[in-house]
Design an enzyme around this catalytic site. Structure first.
Site, PDB file in Angstrom:
ATOM      1  N   GLU A   1       0.851  -1.118  -0.132  1.00 24.92           N
ATOM      2  CA  GLU A   1      -0.172  -0.011  -0.055  1.00 24.92           C
ATOM      3  C   GLU A   1       0.923   1.290  -0.034  1.00 24.92           C
ATOM      4  OE1 GLU A   1      -3.659   2.045   2.853  1.00 24.92           O
ATOM      5  OE2 GLU A   1      -2.526  -0.006   3.308  1.00 24.92           O
TER       6      GLU A   1
ATOM      7  N   GLY B   1      -6.906   4.717   8.577  1.00 28.22           N
ATOM      8  CA  GLY B   1      -7.771   4.713   9.642  1.00 28.22           C
ATOM      9  C   GLY B   1      -7.165   3.771  10.684  1.00 28.22           C
ATOM     10  N   ALA B   2      -6.593   2.460  10.315  1.00 34.72           N
ATOM     11  CA  ALA B   2      -5.944   1.431  10.946  1.00 34.72           C
ATOM     12  C   ALA B   2      -4.485   1.467  10.938  1.00 34.72           C
ATOM     13  CB  ALA B   2      -6.658   0.322  10.818  1.00 34.72           C
ATOM     14  N   SER B   3      -3.874   2.111   9.903  1.00 33.76           N
ATOM     15  CA  SER B   3      -2.256   2.021   9.842  1.00 33.76           C
ATOM     16  C   SER B   3      -1.811   3.119   9.142  1.00 33.76           C
ATOM     17  CB  SER B   3      -2.188   0.795   8.877  1.00 33.76           C
ATOM     18  OG  SER B   3      -2.537   0.894   7.647  1.00 33.76           O
ATOM     19  N   THR B   4      -0.583   3.371   9.209  1.00 24.85           N
ATOM     20  CA  THR B   4       0.151   4.552   8.466  1.00 24.85           C
ATOM     21  C   THR B   4       1.442   4.021   7.851  1.00 24.85           C
ATOM     22  OG1 THR B   4       0.850   6.723   8.720  1.00 24.85           O
ATOM     23  CG2 THR B   4       1.809   5.259  10.733  1.00 24.85           C
ATOM     24  N   GLN B   5       1.744   4.584   6.859  1.00 27.14           N
ATOM     25  CA  GLN B   5       3.098   4.120   5.891  1.00 27.14           C
ATOM     26  C   GLN B   5       3.627   5.313   5.502  1.00 27.14           C
ATOM     27  OE1 GLN B   5      -0.346   3.486   4.521  1.00 27.14           O
ATOM     28  NE2 GLN B   5      -0.480   1.454   5.888  1.00 27.14           N
TER      29      GLN B   5
END
Length: 545
Positions: A177, A224-228
């Site tokens: 992603e 909403g549930a992760s960051t990259q």
């Protein structure tokens, strides 16, 4: 007479077959020789769904087939975009998978309208499910499989090309992603060696010639549930293999650092933050929240605070390194009915300081430098695009898209002191406005304290679009897919080689039919002549006694 009847039937059948072959041959020859306009659509298409944790969107992309031959990678443009393919992210349908179908069908109808009908069967369709489904897949694999099964059935029922259901509709790794978002940002900024296609007219889709590769942007993506975080470090050779992604795009190699922090998306971070507030208050009935505006109070259930995948269990341990602590003696059933009231105080400084406690900056760092939780993260290098919740929050608080550090800090502080009544006068929905103070302070902790941005490397563009094209992982995923997805052009009519082949086949059919007719006529003639000879033959005289 009984012995002659089968022969008579067989003879009639041969006449019928011969006649049909002659008719078929003549008809086929006439049709093949009719004027024929053979046309192959120079454009190819892809339909891509983003199965996010809080929403599902869909984009249709197009590119000229010749660009893959010329550059090795498709020069794509966005043809259509649907921001809402349902009321929630697909993981929200864990208990009712069929509930996602109407939203998907609405977006599939849009795709069917914008893509020419004769290209439908050749157009690949994809779905990438992100952090919400990654969480569900770990905590409840059966429900995750049920949701993905309905997704695949729905996509398979569309007119588009889905030969590999599990590969084309799948749960994306977080790093995939992040890497795809990086491709999107740099492609649209013409950093990858081609001018991006931004129009929907055929001659606008393809650049006239390659251009030099330019310094690339890093991509910061907050869901909403992760960051990259994805970028090319100053010294890519120092990046450990598990953090390195190699891409080949438009004939050039790119070595990226990329990492996805599960549970550190904005929604899950806020849930953890609120759970910590309630715990630190001694599980009081009313808890003060410095990240909410003065004059605003709201209720949360114990179920929301403590039972989510990022709150307890293996995902919480993997993401945060710990589980949230529920009230002593509270059972699973009690959590559903237990409520806590949080009351806003609008204190920006305290909000920021408490946001920093969500990160473990003191964790063991085996390969420095580390951002938090012991994760290797090189120091920022070059310019960055901050996407998704980064950009939504910047717009929501009225911050410039390319702020200085001073403008960034001032915009956050000024927004957090606004009261609930003052927020009523600002645009956007209230359910979003009451979360922006937490989000900007959480972003501040991410950028300054976790990723080590400072005055020496601060060059961030908080943006939702480039050249009127929506940023995110969808475009980059599609561009990368053109490297490996076997695609065929959609054609209308009959090409010359096929016409010649059909003509030969119909001539053979005609010749066979004519030979059968001649054979039957010859046999009939022989039969007639034989009958006449028999009738003319003289009778032998009778023997005399």
């Amino acid at each position: 007479m009984g012995l002659k009847r089968p022969a008579s039937c067989f003879s009639a059948l041969l006449w019928l077959v011969a006649a049909l072959l002659v008719i078929l041959g003549i008809t086929g020859i006439v049709l093949v020789n009719q004027p024929n306009e053979y046309y192959c659509n120079p454009q190819e298409y892809a339909v891509v769904f983003d199965g996010g944790s809080s929403h599902t969107s869909m984009a249709v992309y197009q590119w000229l087939a010749d660009t893959i031959t010329e550059y090795g990678t498709g020069v794509a443009s966005q043809l259509a975009f649907e921001s809402s393919c349902g009321e929630a992210g697909i993981s929200s349908y864990a208990d009712d998978p069929e509930g996602l179908v109407p939203g998907f069908e609405k977006c599939l109808e849009t795709a069917s309208l914008v893509i020419p009908e004769y290209s439908h069967a050749k157009t690949p369709i994809f779905l990438g499910a992100t952090a919400g489904m990654r969480l569900l897949n770990v905590t409840d694999p059966d429900k995750s499989d049920a949701v993905m099964a309905v997704v695949r059935e729905t996509l398979a029922s569309s007119p588009f090309h889905l030969p590999y259901e599990k590969e084309q509709a799948t749960i994306l790794r977080g790093e995939k992603e992040g890497s795809s978002s990086w491709i999107s940002a740099n492609y649209l900024e013409a950093n990858l060696g081609v001018e991006p296609a931004t129009g929907d007219v055929i001659h606008d889709l393809s650049p006239s010639e390659p251009i030099p590769v330019k310094p690339t942007f890093g991509a910061l993506d907050l869901g909403g549930a992760s960051t990259q975080v994805t970028f090319i470090p100053d010294t890519p050779g120092d990046v450990p293999d598990e953090y390195l992604a190699n891409l080949r795009l438009y004939g050039h190699e790119f070595d990226q650092y990329t990492y996805s922090f599960l549970c550190y998306g904005a929604n899950e971070a806020r849930r953890r933050f609120e759970a910590n507030l309630v715990k630190d208050s001694g599980f009081a009935n009313v808890t003060l929240n410095p990240c909410s505006p003065v004059g605003y109070s709201y209720e949360l259930t114990g179920d929301y605070l403590w039972k989510a995948p990022c709150s307890k269990g293996p995902i919480a341990m993997e993401g945060w390194g710990s589980e949230t602590t529920s009230a002593p003696g509270v059972s699973e059933d009690d959590m559903e009915v237990m409520t806590y009231t949080l009351k806003g105080t609008g204190d920006a400084k305290q909000c920021y300081n408490l946001s920093k406690t969500l990160f473990d900056f003191d964790a063991k760092c085996d390969k420095p430098p580390c951002s938090f939780n012991g994760v290797y993260t090189p120091l920022p290098h070059g310019s960055f695009k901050a996407l998704s919740t980064y950009a939504y929050t910047a717009v929501g608080i009225g911050m410039p898209s390319k702020p200085t550090i001073e403008e960034f800090n001032t915009a956050g502080d000024d927004f957090c002191v606004k009261t609930y009544d003052e927020l009523k006068n600002l645009p956007d929905k209230m359910k979003y406005k009451v979360t922006y103070c937490f989000q900007i302070m959480y972003i501040k902790a991410l950028l300054f304290d976790a990723f080590k941005f400072d005055a020496s490397n601060w060059e961030i563009d908080f943006t939702l679009q480039v050249n009127d094209v929506d940023l995110g992982w969808l475009l980059g995923f599609t561009i990368n897919a053109t490297n490996w997805v076997p695609l065929e052009q959609a054609c209308v009519g009959i090409n010359s080689s096929t016409s010649i082949g059909l003509l030969i086949i119909f001539i053979i059919i005609l010749v066979v039919g004519l030979l059968l007719l001649l054979h039957k006529l010859y046999r009939e003639c022989l039969a007639v002549e034989g009958g006449e000879s028999y009738q003319r033959a003289p009778s032998k005289p009778a023997d005399k006694a």
